[in-house]
Scaffold this active site. Structure first.
Site, PDB file in Angstrom:
ATOM      1  CG  HIS A 278      -1.793   1.180   1.376  1.00 37.24           C
ATOM      2  ND1 HIS A 278      -3.098   1.195   0.946  1.00 37.24           N
ATOM      3  CD2 HIS A 278      -1.554   2.413   1.891  1.00 37.24           C
ATOM      4  CE1 HIS A 278      -3.619   2.395   1.186  1.00 37.24           C
ATOM      5  NE2 HIS A 278      -2.703   3.153   1.761  1.00 37.24           N
ATOM      6  CD  GLU A 279       1.625   3.529   3.828  1.00 34.36           C
ATOM      7  OE1 GLU A 279       1.738   4.570   3.168  1.00 34.36           O
ATOM      8  OE2 GLU A 279       0.689   3.325   4.630  1.00 34.36           O
ATOM      9  CG  HIS A 282       0.352   6.271  -0.488  1.00 33.71           C
ATOM     10  ND1 HIS A 282      -0.659   7.042  -1.009  1.00 33.71           N
ATOM     11  CD2 HIS A 282      -0.209   5.556   0.528  1.00 33.71           C
ATOM     12  CE1 HIS A 282      -1.782   6.808  -0.328  1.00 33.71           C
ATOM     13  NE2 HIS A 282      -1.535   5.907   0.603  1.00 33.71           N
ATOM     14  CD  GLU A 308      -5.709   5.420   0.621  1.00 31.65           C
ATOM     15  OE1 GLU A 308      -4.696   6.139   0.775  1.00 31.65           O
ATOM     16  OE2 GLU A 308      -5.932   4.420   1.315  1.00 31.65           O
TER      17      GLU A 308
HETATM   18 ZN    ZN Z   1      -2.987   5.255   1.972  1.00 34.90          ZN
END
Ligand code: ZN
Length: 518
Positions: A278-279, A282, A308
């Site tokens: 997830h990170e 980003h 996101e």
């Molecule tokens: Zn996030």
């Protein structure tokens, strides 16, 4: 002042502020990962002084004069030119910053800091009544702030604008309503499947008890596996780091410096692994912004929702896909003793298992959006005056029952679980679900462009370990544009379709229908 001079002044001003901001980002990263315990008081002072320096620069009257000199100038006539985009965004930020009286800005900062501290002790103590007056003060000040900022329809919009430029509550409500209807129907179908495992009472996360991902996963092996995977997906350790922190986050220090963190749990595979991916999503966005425009709006991420969309796309649509696991399954079995007897089907099911549970950050891909809608509806009702803070816990539990058929036994696992409201972040939650909506829409368009006519879309590429084409597509369609387009326009330009919840609902129906035979 000539327009060219005014522009040069604003650009230099922006770059200098951005350098201060990046120093602050590095201080923050250090504070969450490396700092020795006794260094905190000095760090707090350092951060406060630098922050007030940045705030003074942002409201510098000289910026106002330079912006005025650019009104209607030829330099900014083409709305998509770099200069025009930068001036538009500098203007927007300057107006917002200067509309807030200093007294209110200071009071907000102090009240939110106190409320966050109160929340930190209220949550473990399950002390809603102790926290309630803090939240009431935060909301009163945010409402006052909304009045200063101005809005066309309702106060909530003024706050939302900070996180998702160009969006209004009234634009988002129908998107979420359509999505909620489809997700509730999907959940009903999944509940009727023989593969369905009802959550244990009080379960805080999906995929608990008896799932292969709830076995023992030694931290060093998790660390090595996560690093290998995210590097394979495109994260470069020459321009980034993966460290550990109590609350995972990602931050960008500069054009070639992206930092992410995670938190390992020996008893649960999902948290650290999917958190790292997830990170990474980003970070890939930050690393894909145009380095030559760093420090100016055209070189910055456009919104939290788009940010996101990138993290959720890599986390869910890539790393929870069957193609991904058919490529990495053997690797995972080598890395973890606990997975030696778990075949591909079981692994794919385990990392995707749907179980309504109490905690948003631990939720599965299907129910996650319902957690967000609940928060959006409640904060909207609070701002509209349809709900009082005193009635908030009751309203929370009622919606948890209605949407997820679970009910928190404590406020700690209910209304007190997130830090956001205590920190004054009202209008922030919808960007999480918007991120999912955009992720699915972008993913469908990428599949159409990169794997035309393939029934499995991008899964075939993933199964062969090919992730670069998707990253290149995202860089081209999303990352390199920075703030050139408003979020909704960016997605329309990238996909050729208007924003719609159908892409996400269709994706969830297809994926979970197949997983559950429902
Ligand atoms: Zn996030």
């Amino acid at each position: 002042m000539k327009p060219e001079q005014a522009y040069a002044f604003l650009r230099e001003h922006s770059l200098e502020t951005a350098h201060l901001g990046s120093a602050l980002a590095l201080l923050y990263w250090d504070q969450r990962t490396m700092i020795p315990r006794e260094a905190h008081p000095h760090r707090a002072e350092q951060t406060a002084r630098l922050t007030s320096l940045v705030h003074r620069r942002r409201t510098d009257p000289a910026r106002g004069e330079a912006l005025a000199a650019l009104d209607g100038a030829a330099l900014v006539r083409d709305p998509l030119a770099v200069e025009a985009v930068n001036v538009r965004e500098w203007r927007r930020a300057f107006d917002r910053d200067t509309r807030i009286p200093e007294r209110l800005a200071v009071e907000l900062a102090r009240t939110c800091a106190e409320a966050e501290t109160a929340w930190e002790s209220a949550r473990p103590a399950n002390d809603w009544e102790g926290f309630r007056p803090h939240l009431e003060r935060v909301l009163a000040l945010r409402r006052e702030q909304a009045e200063c900022l101005g809005y066309e329809v309702e106060p909530y919009d003024a706050l939302l604008e900070e996180y998702e430029p160009g969006e209004r509550a009234a634009d988002i409500e129908p998107v979420f309503a359509a999505l909620r209807e489809r997700i509730v129907a999907l959940l009903d179908r999944l509940r009727g499947s023989s593969a369905w495992r009802a959550p244990l009472p009080g379960a805080t996360h999906a995929g608990s008890e008896g799932s292969p991902i709830a076995r023992r996963f030694p931290v060093p092996a998790q660390r090595a596996f996560s690093r290998r995977v995210i590097e394979y997906l495109g994260f470069s350790f020459a321009s980034g780091r993966l460290d550990e922190s109590a609350h995972p986050f990602s931050t960008s220090i500069g054009p070639r410096d992206a930092r992410i963190t995670t938190r390992y749990d020996e008893r649960h595979f999902n948290a650290a692994f999917f958190g790292s991916v997830h990170e990474t999503g980003h970070s890939l966005y930050e690393l894909g912004l145009a380095p030559e425009h760093w420090g100016t709006p055209v070189g910055e991420a456009v919104s939290l929702g788009i940010h996101e969309s990138q993290s959720r796309l890599w986390e869910n649509m890539v790393a929870r896909s069957r193609g991904f696991w058919s490529f990495f399954h053997a690797d995972a079995q080598l890395a973890f003793e606990a997975l030696r007897d778990v075949d591909l089907d079981e692994m794919h099911f385990a990392v995707n298992e749907v179980q309504p549970s109490l905690i948003r950050v631990e939720a599965d891909e299907v129910t996650y959006n319902l957690h967000i809608m609940l928060r959006f509806e409640l904060e909207l009702a609070l701002l509209r005056g349809d709900l009082t803070v005193a009635d908030l816990p009751g309203a929370w539990n009622e919606r948890m029952r209605a949407y997820l058929d679970v009910e928190p036994a404590t406020h700690a696992d209910g209304v007190l679980q997130d830090v956001h409201w205590s920190a004054g972040l009202v209008g922030y939650f919808p960007t999480y679900a918007l991120g999912n909506v955009y992720a699915a829409q972008l993913f469908a368009a990428a599949a159409r462009d990169l794997a035309p006519g393939e029934p499995d879309g991008l899964e075939g590429l993933f199964a062969r370990g090919e992730f670069q084409a998707l990253l290149d597509w995202l860089r081209d369609k999303v990352h390199r544009h920075g703030m050139r387009h408003l979020p909704r326009d960016l997605v329309r330009e990238a996909t050729g379709t208007e924003r719609s919840a159908d892409f996400l609902a269709d994706y969830l129906d297809a994926k979970f229908g197949a997983l559950y035979g429902a």
